[in-house]
Scaffold this motif. Structure first.
Motif, mmCIF file in Angstrom:
data_model
loop_
_atom_site.group_PDB
_atom_site.id
_atom_site.type_symbol
_atom_site.label_atom_id
_atom_site.label_comp_id
_atom_site.label_asym_id
_atom_site.label_seq_id
_atom_site.Cartn_x
_atom_site.Cartn_y
_atom_site.Cartn_z
ATOM 1 N N HIS A 83 -10.475 20.379 49.410
ATOM 2 C CA HIS A 83 -10.947 19.545 48.399
ATOM 3 C C HIS A 83 -10.889 20.334 46.942
ATOM 4 O O HIS A 83 -10.769 21.586 47.064
ATOM 5 C CB HIS A 83 -12.588 19.278 48.401
ATOM 6 N N GLN A 85 -12.344 20.989 44.367
ATOM 7 C CA GLN A 85 -13.397 21.815 44.103
ATOM 8 C C GLN A 85 -13.516 23.400 44.808
ATOM 9 O O GLN A 85 -13.818 24.172 44.399
ATOM 10 C CB GLN A 85 -14.729 21.362 44.179
ATOM 11 N N GLN A 86 -12.716 23.237 45.943
ATOM 12 C CA GLN A 86 -12.813 24.371 46.739
ATOM 13 C C GLN A 86 -11.546 25.368 46.568
ATOM 14 O O GLN A 86 -11.537 26.497 47.068
ATOM 15 C CB GLN A 86 -12.805 24.019 48.571
ATOM 16 N N HIS A 88 -9.003 27.760 44.631
ATOM 17 C CA HIS A 88 -9.108 28.694 43.887
ATOM 18 C C HIS A 88 -7.837 29.114 43.476
ATOM 19 O O HIS A 88 -7.142 29.597 44.540
ATOM 20 C CB HIS A 88 -10.257 29.782 43.707
#
Length: 115
Positions: A83, A85-86, A88
């Motif tokens: 996802h 949001q996960q 980085h």
């Protein structure tokens, strides 16, 4: 390399300790590569936990040898499954920096960093 005689370079590998260590390293590399290939084949049935362990394994393998582009491609595919949001960017930049310090001419590292 430059300014070294080939006989001096080859004499280093005649030492039984060095040749045994290189053989063990090659066996470990082959074993880890086989595991990654098996995980890639079973990617359709994988879970998030499996993807995380596969990402960790690709990190270890790429730090040892950043040349194989299929491992970078596998890593990219796994990252795209996460996802947004996960995801980085910092760990990926750190990994490519580490790999490029080990081998600055590894095209896979540069292409992954550009991606």
């Amino acid at each position: 390399m430059h300014g070294r005689k080939r006989s001096e370079y080859k004499a280093k590998f005649a030492d039984p300790k060095i040749s045994a260590a290189l053989e063990q390293k090659a066996q470990q590399w082959n074993h880890l590569s086989q595991i990654l290939l098996q995980q890639r084949r079973s990617a359709s049935t994988s879970s998030a936990k499996t993807n995380a362990s596969t990402l960790e394994l690709t990190t270890k393998v790429l730090i040892v040898n950043p040349d194989p582009s299929w491992i970078w491609n596998m890593r990219r595919d796994l990252l795209l499954l996460q996802h947004p949001q996960q995801f980085h960017i910092t760990p990926e930049l750190d990994l490519t920096a580490t790999c490029l310090q080990r081998n600055p001419k590894a095209y896979g590292s540069w292409f992954h960093r550009k991606w």
